[in-house]
Design an enzyme around this catalytic site. Structure first.
Site: not given
Length: 582
Positions: A244, A281
């Site tokens: 993330d 990401e």
């Protein structure tokens, strides 16, 4: 068994295990580490007391039966008898499916989700990308407020439920990827600061002090997150991890944490004899993120590509607010650039950021499979005021166009759960914070954020209301009726074509040739012998595909005929066609 904990700032550490307390001794080989021996079987409860303070859970706890503020429980990793003999499945040629365990079924558990995996097998998915499973306070949430990076959220079923899920997926030939969060911990229930310098004020993030990757004490902090990643891959036999928001990992050391992590994951893959991969990401549009370490990159294997999403979203919806502004000026041109060059912002001006952004991707060195393309994700749906999916405003024909562009592109496609049948349920932002002050702050903050965009307070769902989560659960009766059944059949056909036709899995961005007409709202591209034509406008379009015989492989509108001698393909409004040159 041996218990150990890193607590460099403590003068005394005690182990509390099954009601008995014993002093721990400093480890002479490792500065700041404390150890003790105690009899403890699977499920035994334990914790650590620092300098005669309260008993806290183990920072490396593998199970928290009573939540992040309760005691840890011993987990015997050898207790589970694996059924599937799984050789692994790498990322090239993959079709991913993002899944949130808490809303994939009304039950919201890993076992209930496992019972629905046959649907994904029939759909043609190759990998399930699970949203975060780390323990967090309360029962329901997105998972990005986790506070125990080694533990499986107990309401989802705990460690053994995750093993059962992975085992069932592997039996069906499905790989499993887990979303992990290394850039911050949640605002409630985080016990790490009591144990050591896990965070540093040297850098700031949207969540406060940064995870300590480069300040004093960072060797152990890096090992903490690196080893947790390896534990997910090794102990739960996962195939990959999605990392993330890696742009929020502040690290000024010569060896970046991500490079260290990718090297460790590659080494583990060699050790276990199956392919393992990392998907980032990243908001940086920096190709060095996915460039091999041997070529002086960080060595991650792939990254989400929001540029593809933003271009596609603006082309479909006409929205132009916020970060969509740059793409909305000429959405089909933006989409064409991502299909052939990967990034839209590759050093170009970004009005949203007020500066140039990104760096060009070398198509001769990096293939398209290293970029994930998607029309919807948990972020792009859930961060809208009402969590509305594309299906809430677009016709089935336009949804079919979105699927076609995603599933026939040179990027690795990813779907968001329910997208494949045009789910009528929203996916909203929901929380279950047990701290009343935090719960109220989140509620007010959410309403304040969208009030600035013109939303009335009463129209913004209350994240703490259990009904907000309930509304976000998939309705599994929908796929059996139209228009959902027709959209589902289209997704199945496109995924089948991607598996059947080698030209659709060739990840060469430079080999993709695109034509478009911004005013007429159509776009077409060629990949080897495959031709794809998409008409996003309401009126029919004559799309030039060139002379030569073409046969239709899939068409949303059955009235479409192959191009005539003039090479023009007549495509009805809001429709799409996939063709092949025999």
């Amino acid at each position: 068994m041996k218990f150990e904990v890193w607590a460099p700032q403590a003068d005394r550490v005690a182990l509390r295990c099954e009601g008995a307390t014993r002093a721990m001794e400093p480890d002479p080989q490792r500065t700041g580490w404390w150890t003790a021996e105690a009899d403890a079987a699977d499920g035994a409860r334990y914790g650590f007391a620092l300098d005669d303070g309260p008993v806290l859970p183990d920072p490396r706890s593998r199970r928290l039966p009573d939540g992040p503020e309760g005691l840890s429980a011993v987990v015997d990793q050898d207790r589970y008898a694996w059924r599937a003999d799984w050789p692994g499945r790498g990322l090239p040629g993959a079709v991913l499916y993002e899944l949130h365990v808490g809303t994939y079924t009304p039950e919201g558990t890993l076992d209930a989700a496992a019972d629905r995996l046959g649907h994904l097998k029939e759909l043609g998915i190759t990998h399930i990308e699970l949203m975060p499973l780390c323990s967090f306070p309360g029962r329901h949430g997105w998972g990005y407020d986790g506070v125990a990076p080694w533990a499986v959220h107990e309401p989802y079923g705990g460690p053994e439920a995750l093993k059962r899920f992975v085992d069932r997926a592997h039996e069906l030939g499905l790989g499993v990827v887990l979303d992990v969060v290394h850039n911050h911990l949640g605002p409630s229930g985080n016990q790490l600061p009591a144990f050591g310098p896990y965070f540093t004020e040297t850098h700031q993030t949207p969540w406060g002090a940064a995870v300590n990757l480069d300040a004093p004490g960072s060797d152990e902090v890096r090992a903490y997150f690196r080893d947790s990643a390896l534990a997910w891959l090794r102990d739960y036999r996962l195939d990959g991890l999605r990392l993330d928001a890696v742009h929020a990992l502040h690290d000024d050391r010569a060896l970046h944490f991500l490079e260290e992590l990718s090297e460790s994951v590659d080494a583990l893959g060699e050790e276990v004899g199956r392919p393992l991969f990392l998907i980032a990401e990243s908001d940086l549009n920096d190709p060095r993120m996915i460039t091999p370490r041997t070529e002086h990159g960080l060595g991650l294997h792939a990254q989400w590509n929001d540029d593809f999403h933003h271009a596609l979203h603006t082309a479909l919806t006409g929205e132009s607010q916020g970060y969509y502004a740059d793409f909305a000026r000429a959405p089909l041109a933006a989409l064409a650039k991502t299909l052939t060059g990967g990034y839209f912002h590759d050093g170009t001006w970004s009005s949203f950021r007020g500066r140039a952004h990104g760096r060009p991707l070398d198509r001769a060195r990096l293939s398209g499979h290293r970029l994930l393309g998607y029309s919807q994700t948990h972020d792009q749906v859930g961060n809208r005021a009402q969590g509305d999916r594309l299906a809430a405003t677009l016709s089935p024909g336009l949804l079919a166009c979105a699927a076609t562009l995603t599933l026939t592109s040179p990027l690795t496609p990813m779907l968001f759960m329910g997208e494949e049948w045009a789910a009528g349920t929203p996916w909203q932002y929901f929380t279950d914070h047990t701290d009343p002050e935090l719960a109220e702050a989140v509620r007010r903050g959410r309403r304040r954020e969208f009030a600035s965009h013109g939303w009335a307070e009463e129209d913004v769902p209350d994240p703490q209301d259990p009904a907000t989560r309930d509304r976000s659960c998939l309705d599994w009766s929908e796929p059996e009726r139209d228009p959902h059944a027709r959209v589902l059949a289209w997704y199945r056909r496109l995924i089948a074509l991607r598996h059947e036709r080698p030209d659709l899995t060739v990840p060469d961005l430079a080999d993709t040739k695109v034509a478009y007409d911004e005013s007429a709202h159509w776009l077409a591209f060629r990949r080897g012998d495959i031709r794809v034509a998409v008409n996003l406008g309401k009126e029919p379009a004559a799309i030039p595909l060139g002379t030569g015989h073409l046969e239709i492989l899939a068409t949303w509108d059955d009235s479409v005929q192959p191009p005539g001698p003039d090479g023009l393909l007549q495509v009805p409004g809001e429709s799409c066609v996939v063709l092949s040159q025999p």
